[in-house]
Design an enzyme around this catalytic site. Sequence first.
Site, PDB file in Angstrom:
ATOM      1  N   ASP A  21       8.509  22.976 -15.699  1.00 37.30           N
ATOM      2  CA  ASP A  21       7.235  23.580 -15.287  1.00 37.30           C
ATOM      3  C   ASP A  21       7.414  25.080 -15.126  1.00 37.30           C
ATOM      4  O   ASP A  21       8.224  25.521 -14.318  1.00 37.30           O
ATOM      5  CB  ASP A  21       6.791  22.931 -13.969  1.00 37.30           C
ATOM      6  CG  ASP A  21       5.557  23.612 -13.391  1.00 37.30           C
ATOM      7  OD1 ASP A  21       4.810  24.230 -14.164  1.00 37.30           O
ATOM      8  OD2 ASP A  21       5.357  23.505 -12.165  1.00 37.30           O
ATOM      9  N   ASN A  23       4.853  27.358 -14.329  1.00 37.45           N
ATOM     10  CA  ASN A  23       3.895  28.105 -13.500  1.00 37.45           C
ATOM     11  C   ASN A  23       3.650  27.488 -12.128  1.00 37.45           C
ATOM     12  O   ASN A  23       2.692  27.852 -11.443  1.00 37.45           O
ATOM     13  CB  ASN A  23       2.567  28.266 -14.254  1.00 37.45           C
ATOM     14  CG  ASN A  23       1.928  26.913 -14.556  1.00 37.45           C
ATOM     15  OD1 ASN A  23       2.536  25.871 -14.302  1.00 37.45           O
ATOM     16  ND2 ASN A  23       0.732  26.939 -15.080  1.00 37.45           N
ATOM     17  N   ASP A  25       2.573  24.605 -11.103  1.00 37.07           N
ATOM     18  CA  ASP A  25       1.515  23.633 -10.795  1.00 37.07           C
ATOM     19  C   ASP A  25       2.062  22.197 -10.745  1.00 37.07           C
ATOM     20  O   ASP A  25       1.310  21.246 -10.564  1.00 37.07           O
ATOM     21  CB  ASP A  25       0.346  23.746 -11.783  1.00 37.07           C
ATOM     22  CG  ASP A  25       0.726  23.303 -13.191  1.00 37.07           C
ATOM     23  OD1 ASP A  25       1.923  23.023 -13.449  1.00 37.07           O
ATOM     24  OD2 ASP A  25      -0.176  23.252 -14.054  1.00 37.07           O
ATOM     25  N   ASP A  29       5.278  22.137 -18.983  1.00 36.99           N
ATOM     26  CA  ASP A  29       4.344  22.785 -19.907  1.00 36.99           C
ATOM     27  C   ASP A  29       5.098  23.429 -21.082  1.00 36.99           C
ATOM     28  O   ASP A  29       6.330  23.419 -21.131  1.00 36.99           O
ATOM     29  CB  ASP A  29       3.490  23.812 -19.157  1.00 36.99           C
ATOM     30  CG  ASP A  29       4.338  24.714 -18.268  1.00 36.99           C
ATOM     31  OD1 ASP A  29       5.366  25.221 -18.754  1.00 36.99           O
ATOM     32  OD2 ASP A  29       3.996  24.878 -17.067  1.00 36.99           O
ATOM     33  N   ASP A  98       3.827  14.196 -31.996  1.00 32.46           N
ATOM     34  CA  ASP A  98       3.457  12.794 -31.799  1.00 32.46           C
ATOM     35  C   ASP A  98       2.074  12.582 -32.409  1.00 32.46           C
ATOM     36  O   ASP A  98       1.127  13.286 -32.064  1.00 32.46           O
ATOM     37  CB  ASP A  98       3.450  12.469 -30.295  1.00 32.46           C
ATOM     38  CG  ASP A  98       3.946  11.070 -30.002  1.00 32.46           C
ATOM     39  OD1 ASP A  98       3.474  10.142 -30.680  1.00 32.46           O
ATOM     40  OD2 ASP A  98       4.796  10.909 -29.112  1.00 32.46           O
ATOM     41  N   ASP A 200       2.872   7.011 -33.337  1.00 28.45           N
ATOM     42  CA  ASP A 200       2.706   6.064 -32.247  1.00 28.45           C
ATOM     43  C   ASP A 200       2.183   4.712 -32.754  1.00 28.45           C
ATOM     44  O   ASP A 200       1.196   4.677 -33.499  1.00 28.45           O
ATOM     45  CB  ASP A 200       1.695   6.676 -31.265  1.00 28.45           C
ATOM     46  CG  ASP A 200       1.620   5.950 -29.945  1.00 28.45           C
ATOM     47  OD1 ASP A 200       2.624   5.961 -29.215  1.00 28.45           O
ATOM     48  OD2 ASP A 200       0.561   5.376 -29.648  1.00 28.45           O
ATOM     49  N   GLU A 261       6.737   4.318 -34.880  1.00 30.14           N
ATOM     50  CA  GLU A 261       7.022   3.356 -33.814  1.00 30.14           C
ATOM     51  C   GLU A 261       6.481   2.003 -34.252  1.00 30.14           C
ATOM     52  O   GLU A 261       5.298   1.896 -34.597  1.00 30.14           O
ATOM     53  CB  GLU A 261       6.367   3.796 -32.505  1.00 30.14           C
ATOM     54  CG  GLU A 261       6.788   2.913 -31.333  1.00 30.14           C
ATOM     55  CD  GLU A 261       5.868   3.013 -30.126  1.00 30.14           C
ATOM     56  OE1 GLU A 261       6.329   2.712 -29.023  1.00 30.14           O
ATOM     57  OE2 GLU A 261       4.691   3.385 -30.293  1.00 30.14           O
ATOM     58  N   HIS A 337      10.515   7.605 -23.410  1.00 28.53           N
ATOM     59  CA  HIS A 337       9.623   7.679 -22.255  1.00 28.53           C
ATOM     60  C   HIS A 337       9.012   6.342 -21.865  1.00 28.53           C
ATOM     61  O   HIS A 337       8.296   6.261 -20.876  1.00 28.53           O
ATOM     62  CB  HIS A 337       8.505   8.689 -22.566  1.00 28.53           C
ATOM     63  CG  HIS A 337       7.628   8.208 -23.691  1.00 28.53           C
ATOM     64  ND1 HIS A 337       8.081   8.060 -24.989  1.00 28.53           N
ATOM     65  CD2 HIS A 337       6.339   7.799 -23.706  1.00 28.53           C
ATOM     66  CE1 HIS A 337       7.104   7.591 -25.741  1.00 28.53           C
ATOM     67  NE2 HIS A 337       6.038   7.427 -24.994  1.00 28.53           N
ATOM     68  N   ASP A 338       9.269   5.301 -22.645  1.00 26.84           N
ATOM     69  CA  ASP A 338       8.730   3.971 -22.344  1.00 26.84           C
ATOM     70  C   ASP A 338       9.789   3.022 -21.791  1.00 26.84           C
ATOM     71  O   ASP A 338       9.475   1.872 -21.485  1.00 26.84           O
ATOM     72  CB  ASP A 338       8.162   3.332 -23.617  1.00 26.84           C
ATOM     73  CG  ASP A 338       6.945   4.061 -24.143  1.00 26.84           C
ATOM     74  OD1 ASP A 338       6.212   4.661 -23.338  1.00 26.84           O
ATOM     75  OD2 ASP A 338       6.735   4.018 -25.375  1.00 26.84           O
TER      76      ASP A 338
HETATM   77  C1  GLC Z   1       3.407   3.917 -27.528  1.00 28.60           C
HETATM   78  C2  GLC Z   1       3.819   5.041 -26.615  1.00 28.60           C
HETATM   79  C3  GLC Z   1       3.444   4.672 -25.209  1.00 28.60           C
HETATM   80  C4  GLC Z   1       1.941   4.498 -25.146  1.00 28.60           C
HETATM   81  C5  GLC Z   1       1.440   3.530 -26.206  1.00 28.60           C
HETATM   82  C6  GLC Z   1      -0.027   3.683 -26.415  1.00 28.60           C
HETATM   83  O1  GLC Z   1       4.082   2.756 -27.268  1.00 28.60           O
HETATM   84  O2  GLC Z   1       5.167   5.310 -26.771  1.00 28.60           O
HETATM   85  O3  GLC Z   1       3.877   5.608 -24.265  1.00 28.60           O
HETATM   86  O4  GLC Z   1       1.579   4.029 -23.882  1.00 28.60           O
HETATM   87  O5  GLC Z   1       2.031   3.741 -27.469  1.00 28.60           O
HETATM   88  O6  GLC Z   1      -0.306   4.882 -27.073  1.00 28.60           O
HETATM   89 CA    CA Z   2       2.936  23.833 -15.395  1.00 27.32          CA
END
Ligand code: GLC
Ligand code: CA
Length: 567
Positions: A21, A23, A25, A29, A98, A200, A261, A337-338
Site C-alpha cells: 500500500d 498511500n 488507505d 495499489d 487477469d 479466469d 485456469e 490467492h485461492d
Molecule cells: C477464479 C479466481 C477466484 C474467483 C473465481 C471467480 O477461480 O481465481 O479468485 O473467485 O474465479 O472469478
Molecule cells: Ca492504497
Amino acid sequence: MKPTDWRSSVVYQIYPRSFCDSNGDGIGDLPGITAKLDHLQQLGVDVVWLSPIYASPQDDNGYDIADYRAIAPEFGTMADFDAMLAGMHQRGLRLMMDLVVNHTSDEHAWFQQARSSRDNPYHDYYLWREPAPDGGPPNNWEAAFQGSVWEWNEPTGEYYLHMFSKKQPDLNWENPRVRQEVYALMRFWLDKGVDGFRMDVINMISKPWNADGSLPNAPVVRDGFLQPGFAMTCNGPRLLEFLREMCLEVLDHYDTLTVGEAPMATVTVGQALTHPETGALNMLFQFEHMDLDIAPGQAVGKWVTQPLDLRDLQQSMARWQNGLHGQGWNSLYLSNHDQPRPVSRWGDDGVHRVAAAKMLATWLHGHQGTPYVYQGEELGMPNYPFATINDCRDIESINFYQVATRQLGWTDGQAMAAIRAKGRDNARVPVAWDATAHGGFTQGTPWIDSHPNAEQFHAQGQYGDVDSVFHHYQRLIALRKQHPVLVHGRYELLPSSHPRVSAYRRLWVDQCLWVVTNFSAEPVTVTLPERMASGQTLIGHGAEALTPGMSTLALQPYGAIMVLGQT
Ligand code: GLC
Ligand code: CA
C-alpha cells in the site's frame, strides 16, 4: 521487448490488494507494486501475473468486473498502470493480466442494460431462463459461493445464471457479439503493451446446452442439497472452438503468454488446450493435486479435508508430467490467492517452517513446466490464525460459515477450523516486507489484518540471509536458467523406500536430474537411486552430503536435495 523462451520462465503472482500500500488507505495499489519491482528482479522471475485491478464493486475482490478498461480507483489511475508496466518492461519483466470473462459484475453496463428488459440489445449477453414449473430455479446447480446458480430478475421475470456470486452473472459465449466484446477488450490491453493473460475459469465459458435451450440438471451426488454445478460447466462442448477463435482474432497477432485456469481439467483436456500445434493456450492451471486433500462425497466440497497421501500426489503429478510431455505444457503451482499457504497445508508452519517451505519449493520446481510463485510464498509465509468469522473478508468463507453453522449444524469451532485450514484469506493477508507495523505493508490500517508473526519471515530479514527461503527460491529460479534438463527433461517417478519421501528424476540427452524430498517431520534414511551418488548437488538442505558409492541417504525433517548427473 523480445521475450526469452517462455518455457524457461518463472511467473510471480501479485494479488494487488495485499501486496503493498503506497498511500496509507490500507489497500495495496499499483504505485505500491511499482515500488517493489526490485524485489521481483532480485528474485529472478520473468513474468508477473497480476490479479484483477479493473473497476469493480469488489464483491469477489475484483473477480467481478464493472469496467474492463478502467482501473479501480483504490488501486490507482491509468497513469499509475502505465508507470508500473514501464517499470516492469525496463527490468525485463513481462506482464500477464487477469482476464475474467466467464462472468462480469452485475454492475457492468452490459448487465445493467441486459436486466432491464427482454428486448434490450444486451439481454442476450447473459444467460436467462424461465422458472421451473414450481416457480423455483431452472435447475439444481449449486454456485461456487453457496446457494443456487440462478438469481431472480424482477424486471424481466426470469432467472439469470451465476456460477459464482449473484453479483457475477455468467456471460453468454454463444452470442458472437459477446465474443467480439471480449476480443476488443483483450486488444485494448495488448495495444497498451501487456504481454498476455491469465484466464479466469476459462474452461467454464461453453455451457452444456440441451437441444431445447435448457441446461441439464447435475447428477445427484448428495441427497437433499443442490448439486455441484462445476462438473456441468467445465470443459464444455465449444470450449476449444471459442479459444481457437480467440487465437485467430487476437492472440495470434501479438506476442503473448497465456495460462488458462481450468477446474476439473483432465490430462486429455490439458493436451487438447495446450498442444503446441493444435491447442490454444500456452498452459493451464489444473486442480487435480489441489483436490487430493478434500474428503470425497461431502455436501460442502473443499471444506472437509483429509490428510494428503504423498503417493496420491506423486501419481497425479506423474500422470500430468508424462501426459503433457511433448503434448502440451504444465504450469506448476502449490499456491495462489485461492489456496491456503502450502507450508501450512503440506509442510510444517511450526519449528520446521523454513525447511518445509524450501522442501516444497525444491519438489515443485524440479518438475517440467512453468513454476508459479505466489506473493509471500518466496518468504515462506504460513496460514493466518483466524479466530472468528469477523477476521475474514472472503465472500467464499463468509458464505460457507453461514451455511455450515445455520443449515448444516456445524459449530463455530468446526467452521473456523475449516476456514483456518482452507480459507482463501490465508493467502490474502498482507505481504510481510519489514519489521515495522503491519509488516511494512501500510502506514494505515490494512483491509485485512496483517500476520501476527511477520517478524519471523518479513522480506527485509531474508535478503541478507543465504539460508533464507527467499534465497532458496532465488537459487531454484536461477537453476532453471542454467540447466536445460529442468526445462526439457522427461519426468520419471522413482520408487521410494518411504511413504513420506518423494523421489523422481528428469532425463535429457545424457543428463539426469534427481529430486528427493522428505515430506515428514521425521528424519529418514532412504535408498539412493542408482548413480545419484556420483552426481553434483545443485541445491539441498537437511540432506547428507553425497559421496560416490553411497547407497543410502539421510534426510532431516523436510530435507530435500536436487542432484545433476549422467544417465
Ligand atoms: C477464479 C479466481 C477466484 C474467483 C473465481 C471467480 O477461480 O481465481 O479468485 O473467485 O474465479 O472469478
Ligand atoms: Ca492504497
